[in-house]
Write a protein that holds these residues in place. Sequence first.
Motif, PDB file in Angstrom:
ATOM      1  N   GLY A 112     -43.372 -17.975  16.049  1.00  0.00           N
ATOM      2  CA  GLY A 112     -43.405 -16.987  14.864  1.00  0.00           C
ATOM      3  C   GLY A 112     -42.266 -17.277  13.980  1.00  0.00           C
ATOM      4  O   GLY A 112     -41.819 -18.411  13.942  1.00  0.00           O
ATOM      5  N   ILE A 113     -41.959 -16.165  13.114  1.00  0.00           N
ATOM      6  CA  ILE A 113     -40.657 -16.425  12.044  1.00  0.00           C
ATOM      7  C   ILE A 113     -39.551 -16.998  12.559  1.00  0.00           C
ATOM      8  O   ILE A 113     -38.686 -17.306  11.702  1.00  0.00           O
ATOM      9  CB  ILE A 113     -40.560 -15.277  11.151  1.00  0.00           C
ATOM     10  CG1 ILE A 113     -40.233 -14.080  11.909  1.00  0.00           C
ATOM     11  CG2 ILE A 113     -42.056 -14.976  10.536  1.00  0.00           C
ATOM     12  CD1 ILE A 113     -40.179 -12.781  10.948  1.00  0.00           C
ATOM     13  N   ASP A 114     -39.161 -16.537  13.776  1.00  0.00           N
ATOM     14  CA  ASP A 114     -38.059 -16.992  14.299  1.00  0.00           C
ATOM     15  C   ASP A 114     -37.515 -18.482  14.398  1.00  0.00           C
ATOM     16  O   ASP A 114     -36.658 -19.071  14.332  1.00  0.00           O
ATOM     17  CB  ASP A 114     -37.642 -16.705  15.647  1.00  0.00           C
ATOM     18  CG  ASP A 114     -37.688 -14.927  15.849  1.00  0.00           C
ATOM     19  OD1 ASP A 114     -37.285 -14.344  14.871  1.00  0.00           O
ATOM     20  OD2 ASP A 114     -37.928 -14.536  16.924  1.00  0.00           O
ATOM     21  N   ALA A 115     -38.753 -19.432  14.343  1.00  0.00           N
ATOM     22  CA  ALA A 115     -38.565 -20.749  14.327  1.00  0.00           C
ATOM     23  C   ALA A 115     -37.803 -21.020  13.003  1.00  0.00           C
ATOM     24  O   ALA A 115     -37.373 -22.278  13.105  1.00  0.00           O
ATOM     25  CB  ALA A 115     -40.041 -21.236  14.182  1.00  0.00           C
ATOM     26  N   LEU A 116     -38.075 -20.519  11.889  1.00  0.00           N
ATOM     27  CA  LEU A 116     -37.375 -20.907  10.728  1.00  0.00           C
ATOM     28  C   LEU A 116     -35.945 -20.653  10.837  1.00  0.00           C
ATOM     29  O   LEU A 116     -35.250 -21.585  10.310  1.00  0.00           O
ATOM     30  CB  LEU A 116     -37.745 -19.815   9.462  1.00  0.00           C
ATOM     31  CG  LEU A 116     -39.376 -19.949   9.199  1.00  0.00           C
ATOM     32  CD1 LEU A 116     -39.606 -18.986   8.088  1.00  0.00           C
ATOM     33  CD2 LEU A 116     -39.856 -21.412   8.841  1.00  0.00           C
ATOM     34  N   LYS A 117     -35.439 -20.040  11.482  1.00  0.00           N
ATOM     35  CA  LYS A 117     -33.958 -19.958  11.772  1.00  0.00           C
ATOM     36  C   LYS A 117     -33.428 -20.987  12.972  1.00  0.00           C
ATOM     37  O   LYS A 117     -32.341 -21.193  13.167  1.00  0.00           O
ATOM     38  CB  LYS A 117     -33.624 -18.433  12.569  1.00  0.00           C
ATOM     39  CG  LYS A 117     -34.035 -17.142  11.901  1.00  0.00           C
ATOM     40  CD  LYS A 117     -34.048 -16.111  12.451  1.00  0.00           C
ATOM     41  CE  LYS A 117     -34.465 -14.773  11.845  1.00  0.00           C
ATOM     42  NZ  LYS A 117     -34.234 -13.380  12.444  1.00  0.00           N
ATOM     43  N   THR A 118     -34.256 -21.650  13.625  1.00  0.00           N
ATOM     44  CA  THR A 118     -33.864 -22.622  14.512  1.00  0.00           C
ATOM     45  C   THR A 118     -34.307 -24.135  14.031  1.00  0.00           C
ATOM     46  O   THR A 118     -33.369 -24.876  14.393  1.00  0.00           O
ATOM     47  CB  THR A 118     -34.831 -22.417  15.896  1.00  0.00           C
ATOM     48  OG1 THR A 118     -34.751 -21.140  16.228  1.00  0.00           O
ATOM     49  CG2 THR A 118     -34.225 -23.402  17.075  1.00  0.00           C
ATOM     50  N   VAL A 119     -35.240 -24.337  13.336  1.00  0.00           N
ATOM     51  CA  VAL A 119     -35.549 -25.546  12.843  1.00  0.00           C
ATOM     52  C   VAL A 119     -34.567 -26.075  12.074  1.00  0.00           C
ATOM     53  O   VAL A 119     -34.110 -25.675  11.152  1.00  0.00           O
ATOM     54  CB  VAL A 119     -36.913 -25.642  12.221  1.00  0.00           C
ATOM     55  CG1 VAL A 119     -37.307 -27.043  11.477  1.00  0.00           C
ATOM     56  CG2 VAL A 119     -37.951 -25.189  13.009  1.00  0.00           C
ATOM     57  N   PRO A 120     -33.773 -27.445  12.406  1.00  0.00           N
ATOM     58  CA  PRO A 120     -32.866 -28.054  11.545  1.00  0.00           C
ATOM     59  C   PRO A 120     -33.457 -28.201  10.041  1.00  0.00           C
ATOM     60  O   PRO A 120     -34.862 -28.436  10.060  1.00  0.00           O
ATOM     61  CB  PRO A 120     -32.579 -29.479  12.290  1.00  0.00           C
ATOM     62  CG  PRO A 120     -33.829 -29.577  13.072  1.00  0.00           C
ATOM     63  CD  PRO A 120     -34.394 -28.242  13.384  1.00  0.00           C
ATOM     64  N   GLN A 121     -32.494 -28.462   9.161  1.00  0.00           N
ATOM     65  CA  GLN A 121     -32.956 -28.596   7.806  1.00  0.00           C
ATOM     66  C   GLN A 121     -33.702 -29.884   7.631  1.00  0.00           C
ATOM     67  O   GLN A 121     -34.932 -29.946   6.703  1.00  0.00           O
ATOM     68  CB  GLN A 121     -31.540 -28.905   6.978  1.00  0.00           C
ATOM     69  CG  GLN A 121     -32.156 -28.971   5.416  1.00  0.00           C
ATOM     70  CD  GLN A 121     -30.739 -28.952   4.401  1.00  0.00           C
ATOM     71  OE1 GLN A 121     -29.574 -29.725   5.104  1.00  0.00           O
ATOM     72  NE2 GLN A 121     -30.725 -28.761   3.201  1.00  0.00           N
ATOM     73  N   ALA A 122     -33.578 -30.985   8.308  1.00  0.00           N
ATOM     74  CA  ALA A 122     -34.272 -32.100   8.130  1.00  0.00           C
ATOM     75  C   ALA A 122     -35.824 -31.996   8.478  1.00  0.00           C
ATOM     76  O   ALA A 122     -36.801 -32.460   7.925  1.00  0.00           O
ATOM     77  CB  ALA A 122     -33.740 -33.318   9.144  1.00  0.00           C
ATOM     78  N   GLY A 123     -35.905 -30.783   9.524  1.00  0.00           N
ATOM     79  CA  GLY A 123     -37.340 -30.559  10.135  1.00  0.00           C
ATOM     80  C   GLY A 123     -38.154 -29.961   9.004  1.00  0.00           C
ATOM     81  O   GLY A 123     -39.161 -29.985   8.856  1.00  0.00           O
ATOM     82  N   LEU A 124     -37.463 -28.934   8.170  1.00  0.00           N
ATOM     83  CA  LEU A 124     -37.919 -27.996   7.420  1.00  0.00           C
ATOM     84  C   LEU A 124     -38.415 -29.173   6.148  1.00  0.00           C
ATOM     85  O   LEU A 124     -39.534 -28.713   5.398  1.00  0.00           O
ATOM     86  CB  LEU A 124     -37.005 -27.108   6.826  1.00  0.00           C
ATOM     87  CG  LEU A 124     -36.460 -25.855   7.747  1.00  0.00           C
ATOM     88  CD1 LEU A 124     -35.526 -24.895   7.206  1.00  0.00           C
ATOM     89  CD2 LEU A 124     -37.843 -25.041   8.052  1.00  0.00           C
TER      90      LEU A 124
END
Length: 212
Positions: A112-124
């Motif tokens: 879910g949306i919690d993934a956005l808080k965990t994924v590193p900037q390079a991943g985004l």
Amino acid sequence: MKVAIITSVLISGVSSFAPSVRTGSATSTQLRMADYENALGAQKPLGFWDPLDMVTNKPQEVFDDLRLKEIKHGRAAMLAVVGNLYTLSGARLPGGLGSGDEVLPFNEIPAGIDALKTVPQAGLLQIIAFIGFLDVVVMQDKKGKAEFPGDLRNGFDFGWSKFTEEEKLQKRAIELNNGRAAQMGILALVVHNYLGNLDLIIPDPHYYVGSV
């Protein structure tokens, strides 16, 4: 993303497969609107639904452009629903996101949306770049041979020519309706995930990190 989904849902009454009428007379306008009102996708219970007058008295090019956007949003939403439910089940693909020492394994990313808080900037950045590549390079009518908005085969037939005209219309309608439903579906999943009551629509969702 939410704005794109909502906008796409609002224009869901418009559709393609209507003959072009390009003159500026009142008669031409009436004919064009009649085509829109009877086009693929204008069905019960709403019929032709254009509350914001986005295609009212507009030329065919505007109509087709909005239809293409609706189809693209629908396809993205269908993938989003499947991906969301897949990760909520606890399943994860192998590999990870990021680069160098910042690679984060998929099985450590929550659903879910919690993934956005965990994924590193390079991943985004990888995700954004991949989406941009698909939209700008892949999801285009490069050869100008599209039979209708959303036809992005670019020379690959995929068995399409084997269908009758009636079957083609049916399959296009199915994709269109599934895309509309998916846009509402992913919006509901995101909203309930944000509110913390996803269990109201999904029995025993797995919020834990890891794979089944």
